[in-house]
Structure formats: structure tokens, C-alpha cells
Design a protein around this motif. Structure first.
Motif, mmCIF file in Angstrom:
data_model
loop_
_atom_site.group_PDB
_atom_site.id
_atom_site.type_symbol
_atom_site.label_atom_id
_atom_site.label_comp_id
_atom_site.label_asym_id
_atom_site.label_seq_id
_atom_site.Cartn_x
_atom_site.Cartn_y
_atom_site.Cartn_z
ATOM 1 N N ARG A 91 -7.947 5.003 2.423
ATOM 2 C CA ARG A 91 -8.629 6.127 3.075
ATOM 3 C C ARG A 91 -8.226 6.296 4.538
ATOM 4 N NH1 ARG A 91 -14.597 4.856 0.517
ATOM 5 N NH2 ARG A 91 -14.390 6.103 -1.379
ATOM 6 N N THR A 92 -7.753 5.230 5.160
ATOM 7 C CA THR A 92 -7.416 5.310 6.592
ATOM 8 C C THR A 92 -5.914 5.241 6.826
ATOM 9 O OG1 THR A 92 -7.797 2.912 6.786
ATOM 10 C CG2 THR A 92 -9.639 4.375 7.336
ATOM 11 N N LYS A 93 -5.355 4.040 6.735
ATOM 12 C CA LYS A 93 -3.944 3.832 7.095
ATOM 13 C C LYS A 93 -2.992 4.701 6.275
ATOM 14 C CE LYS A 93 -0.635 0.087 7.937
ATOM 15 N NZ LYS A 93 -0.416 -1.378 7.893
ATOM 16 N N ILE A 94 -3.126 4.641 4.940
ATOM 17 C CA ILE A 94 -2.218 5.397 4.065
ATOM 18 C C ILE A 94 -2.429 6.903 4.244
ATOM 19 C CG2 ILE A 94 -1.651 5.926 1.653
ATOM 20 C CD1 ILE A 94 -2.098 2.999 0.982
ATOM 21 N N LYS A 95 -3.688 7.323 4.271
ATOM 22 C CA LYS A 95 -3.987 8.756 4.405
ATOM 23 C C LYS A 95 -3.487 9.297 5.743
ATOM 24 C CE LYS A 95 -7.739 12.087 3.861
ATOM 25 N NZ LYS A 95 -9.186 12.265 3.601
ATOM 26 N N ASN A 96 -3.707 8.545 6.829
ATOM 27 C CA ASN A 96 -3.269 8.991 8.151
ATOM 28 C C ASN A 96 -1.747 9.110 8.233
ATOM 29 O OD1 ASN A 96 -5.916 9.067 8.974
ATOM 30 N ND2 ASN A 96 -5.870 7.076 10.003
ATOM 31 N N PHE A 97 -1.040 8.140 7.637
ATOM 32 C CA PHE A 97 0.427 8.189 7.640
ATOM 33 C C PHE A 97 0.916 9.363 6.800
ATOM 34 C CE2 PHE A 97 4.653 7.052 6.073
ATOM 35 C CZ PHE A 97 5.288 6.658 7.251
ATOM 36 N N ALA A 98 0.263 9.558 5.637
ATOM 37 C CA ALA A 98 0.685 10.623 4.711
ATOM 38 C C ALA A 98 0.461 12.007 5.298
ATOM 39 C CB ALA A 98 -0.066 10.486 3.386
ATOM 40 N N LYS A 117 7.969 12.016 4.337
ATOM 41 C CA LYS A 117 7.969 10.563 4.569
ATOM 42 C C LYS A 117 7.854 9.855 3.224
ATOM 43 C CE LYS A 117 4.279 10.967 6.853
ATOM 44 N NZ LYS A 117 4.217 12.375 6.481
ATOM 45 N N ILE A 118 8.073 8.555 3.234
ATOM 46 C CA ILE A 118 7.961 7.767 1.994
ATOM 47 C C ILE A 118 6.991 6.611 2.230
ATOM 48 C CG2 ILE A 118 9.184 6.166 0.457
ATOM 49 C CD1 ILE A 118 11.660 7.928 0.733
ATOM 50 N N ILE A 119 6.073 6.440 1.291
ATOM 51 C CA ILE A 119 5.181 5.276 1.301
ATOM 52 C C ILE A 119 5.541 4.412 0.102
ATOM 53 C CG2 ILE A 119 2.797 4.455 1.127
ATOM 54 C CD1 ILE A 119 1.903 7.036 2.470
ATOM 55 N N ILE A 120 5.991 3.172 0.369
ATOM 56 C CA ILE A 120 6.385 2.237 -0.696
ATOM 57 C C ILE A 120 5.252 1.250 -0.925
ATOM 58 C CG2 ILE A 120 8.036 0.462 -1.404
ATOM 59 C CD1 ILE A 120 10.118 1.795 0.412
ATOM 60 N N LEU A 121 4.677 1.266 -2.115
ATOM 61 C CA LEU A 121 3.599 0.337 -2.467
ATOM 62 C C LEU A 121 4.151 -0.675 -3.464
ATOM 63 C CD1 LEU A 121 0.708 2.931 -2.786
ATOM 64 C CD2 LEU A 121 0.995 1.250 -0.984
ATOM 65 N N ASP A 122 4.580 -1.816 -2.934
ATOM 66 C CA ASP A 122 5.154 -2.865 -3.785
ATOM 67 C C ASP A 122 4.029 -3.629 -4.473
ATOM 68 O OD1 ASP A 122 6.993 -4.478 -4.988
ATOM 69 O OD2 ASP A 122 8.003 -5.087 -3.142
ATOM 70 N N GLU A 123 4.311 -4.126 -5.682
ATOM 71 C CA GLU A 123 3.317 -4.836 -6.502
ATOM 72 C C GLU A 123 2.038 -4.003 -6.619
ATOM 73 O OE1 GLU A 123 3.200 -9.172 -5.825
ATOM 74 O OE2 GLU A 123 4.797 -8.847 -4.372
ATOM 75 N N ALA A 124 2.231 -2.743 -6.954
ATOM 76 C CA ALA A 124 1.104 -1.804 -7.038
ATOM 77 C C ALA A 124 0.121 -2.171 -8.144
ATOM 78 C CB ALA A 124 1.634 -0.387 -7.263
ATOM 79 N N ASP A 125 0.579 -2.952 -9.131
ATOM 80 C CA ASP A 125 -0.323 -3.326 -10.228
ATOM 81 C C ASP A 125 -1.394 -4.315 -9.784
ATOM 82 O OD1 ASP A 125 1.692 -5.145 -9.855
ATOM 83 O OD2 ASP A 125 2.247 -5.344 -11.955
ATOM 84 N N SER A 126 -1.295 -4.841 -8.553
ATOM 85 C CA SER A 126 -2.343 -5.739 -8.055
ATOM 86 C C SER A 126 -3.395 -4.976 -7.245
ATOM 87 C CB SER A 126 -1.737 -6.857 -7.197
ATOM 88 O OG SER A 126 -1.167 -6.318 -6.021
ATOM 89 N N MET A 127 -3.222 -3.657 -7.091
ATOM 90 C CA MET A 127 -4.231 -2.844 -6.402
ATOM 91 C C MET A 127 -5.439 -2.650 -7.306
ATOM 92 S SD MET A 127 -1.976 0.166 -4.601
ATOM 93 C CE MET A 127 -3.323 0.802 -3.613
ATOM 94 N N THR A 128 -6.617 -2.599 -6.706
ATOM 95 C CA THR A 128 -7.830 -2.389 -7.498
ATOM 96 C C THR A 128 -7.835 -0.977 -8.070
ATOM 97 O OG1 THR A 128 -9.093 -1.563 -5.608
ATOM 98 C CG2 THR A 128 -9.118 -3.961 -5.988
ATOM 99 N N GLU A 129 -8.607 -0.793 -9.107
ATOM 100 C CA GLU A 129 -8.692 0.527 -9.734
ATOM 101 C C GLU A 129 -9.292 1.549 -8.773
ATOM 102 O OE1 GLU A 129 -10.554 2.365 -13.827
ATOM 103 O OE2 GLU A 129 -9.728 0.329 -13.879
#
Length: 339
Positions: A91-98, A117-129
Motif C-alpha cells: 500500500r505504501t512503498k510499491i504503490k508510491n513507486f508505481a 517503470k518495472i517492479i520485480i517481485l522475486d519469490e512472489a509465491d512467499s507473499m501473503t494472499e
């Protein structure tokens, strides 16, 4: 010993492909992404497949080839599983960058520098639902100025609304031939000598994971010098000695729970990886001639359940004891524990 062996740089980074076209064995992926680089028409992307097959390398290569070294830091946000990627960060860091719009200034660098811009989320399967759900709106709202690259091992752990918004790219396990070619190239560059048996062993123990193979190779080179044998590679790889695996299997066949428990405790006390033990025990059971197909099926089902539990953080001793107990029951044609 060659001076390069004393270098502090991991070979995984030293020999990481810098361009998409150099990524090994992922021909379909490379073909599509090369076209993407030429047109700079880049969708949201989802890279999935086993570890060490080039997913992160490909994502980084695309970003570098689009922006070059000057703009990379301002145009690309990398977040790994080690970073906090909970719902608040989304809600903060990713949204502000995007949300920040960018121009198409080329700076005379010769790089395409597209207006997003590009946001790379590595090991995205470990993110909560919840965190993944929070990304849905962000992806749609800022799609004109931001592209998301999701990287994961298990596509089933990415929620469907996110997966459906992305172009999906499956990375295949590397073949022995491809692995051997790359390893021989590194050996030549580093002045190492590997015989055919050592090459075959390295390919076998790394199971299609090139990153793991290169790490084993560098570890063996540091310990044993420029001539590396099959035995040297096994000693640095964490592969469990065959006699330890056979001892546990024999204890299960004995039908004596205390004997099996003793062997399980021995495996834990020696610090062996239980996940690795399950993998090798599986091979022994599948190749065994004195166990029926029905018994093998029962045992393999339990091994699969235990492996999943270990990934989710279960206790290693209890999981291995559970496998040993159920193996013993299956071989003795008794009902499994918990049935």
C-alpha cells in the motif's frame, strides 16, 4: 592454485548472463522476450519454474537492456522474499513507486528507455494472499506507467487474479547437456579439471539447477584445488552418503519401530537435510525390487505429504519419523499410522 580461485566474487554472479539472448535452454522464453525488447511493448510478466533455471537472471537482463546503467536504479524496484512485502508495503512503498510517471528521455545512451517503470517481485509465491490481493488494484491503476515482473517457483501459490493479468513464462529444468556445456565453459575460464564422472555427478546432484551446480563447483575448487573428482563434489554438496540412506531403509524393513527411530535420530543428529533424505529415500524405494507397486504408492504418498510439510516449516524429526513409520507399515502390510 590459480589466483582467480581466491576472488571473493561468487561464480554465480560472475557468470550470470547479462543479456536475455544468453540465457540457456529457455528458447521459447528468449524468443518472445527478445521481440519484447525490440518493440519495448512489455506486459506484466510471471516467470515460474524450478530454482536455478534463469528466472531472476532473465528479469534483471530485461530491465538492464531497457534502461542501461544510468536509469536502472531510478526505473527499477527489486523486492525479494527477504524484504518486507506485507500488505502495508504494497500500500505504501510499491504503490508510491508505481504511481510516479516517467519520461522517455534516452540520455543519448542508446537504450530504449520506455515510458514505464518495472517492479520485480522475486519469490512472489512467499507473499501473503492479502498482499497479493492488495496488488490487484495497483496493477490496474498504474498499468500505463508501471510493469510488474513476478518470479516464483510454484505458480499455484499466485492468486488467479494476479496470474491472469500477466504473460506467463515457464522455465524448464536444464538438461544434462546444457548443464555440462556451461560447467565446462566455467572450468575452462577458471582453469579447473573435471573428468567425465565428476561432470555426470555434478549434473545428477544439482538436478537441473545450474546455480546449485556452479556453487558446488566453486566450493569444491576452494577446498580441493584445480583437479576435482566425483567424491569431492559429493562431499561439498550435502548429498547424504548411500550407506546412511540404506541404513534407514533397512531399519524400516526390519519392522522394529525402535530401530527405525534410532536411525531417524541418527540422521537428525548428523545434521543431514531431511528434505534431501526424503529425495534419496524415494529413489531407493522406487528402484527396490522386493516391494510391490501398491506398497511403493503408499510410501511415496507419505513422502510427498512430508515434503510439503517441511516446505511449510514442520519439524524435521517428526516428519522423517512419520515417513519411516508409514514405510514400515506399508512393507509389513499394516494400516498406516493415522489411518
Amino acid at each position: 592454485m590459480a589466483p582467480v580461485l581466491q576472488s571473493s566474487q561468487p561464480w554465480v554472479e560472475k557468470y550470470r548472463p547479462k543479456q536475455v539472448k544468453d540465457v540457456a535452454h529457455q528458447d521459447e522464453v528468449v524468443r518472445v522476450l527478445t521481440n519484447t525488447l525490440e518493440t519495448t511493448n512489455c506486459p506484466h510478466m510471471l516467470f515460474y519454474g524450478p530454482p536455478g533455471t534463469g528466472k531472476t537472471t532473465t528479469a534483471l537482463a530485461i530491465a538492464h537492456q531497457l534502461y542501461g546503467p544510468e536509469l536502472y536504479k531510478s526505473r527499477v524496484l527489486e523486492l525479494n522474499a527477504s524484504d518486507d512485502r506485507g500488505i502495508n508495503v504494497v500500500r505504501t512503498k510499491i504503490k508510491n513507486f508505481a504511481a510516479v510517471a516517467v519520461g522517455t528521455v534516452r540520455h543519448g545512451s542508446g537504450y530504449p528507455c520506455p515510458p514505464y517503470k518495472i517492479i520485480i517481485l522475486d519469490e512472489a509465491d512467499s507473499m501473503t494472499e492479502d498482499a497479493q490481493n492488495a496488488l490487484r488494484r495497483t496493477m490496474e491503476t498504474y498499468s500505463k506507467v508501471t510493469r510488474f515482473f513476478f518470479i516464483c517457483n510454484y505458480i499455484s501459490r499466485i492468486i488467479e487474479p494476479l496470474a491472469s493479468r500477466c504473460a506467463k513464462f515457464r522455465f524448464k529444468p536444464l538438461t544434462e547437456e546444457i548443464m555440462t556445456t556451461r560447467i565446462l565453459y566455467i572450468c575452462k575460464e577458471e582453469g579447473l579439471n573435471l573428468d567425465s564422472e565428476a561432470l555426470s555427478t555434478l549434473s545428477c546432484i544439482s538436478q537441473g539447477d545450474l546455480r546449485r551446480a556452479i556453487t558446488y563447483l566453486q566450493g569444491a575448487a576452494r577446498l580441493f584445488g584445480s583437479s576435482i573428482s566425483s567424491k569431492d563434489l559429493i562431499s561439498v554438496s550435502g548429498v547424504i552418503p548411500e550407506d546412511v540412506v540404506q541404513a534407514l531403509f533397512s531399519a524400516c524393513k526390519s519392522g522394529n519401530f525402535d530401530t527405525a527411530d534410532k536411525e531417524v535420530k541418527n540422521v537428525i543428529a548428523e545434521g543431514y537435510s531431511v528434505s534431501q533424505m526424503l529425495s534419496q529415500l524415494y529413489d531407493v524405494i522406487v528402484e527396490s525390487d522386493d516391494i510391490s507397486d501398491e506398497q511403493k504408492a503408499r510410501i511415496c504418498k507419505k513422502i510427498a505429504e512430508a515434503d510439503k510439510c517441511l516446505i511449510d516449516g514442520a519439524d524435521e524429526y517428526l516428519q522423517l519419523l512419520g515417513v519411516a513409520s508409514n514405510t514400515m507399515c506399508a512393507i509389513s502390510n499394516m494400516p498406516s499410522f493415522g489411518s
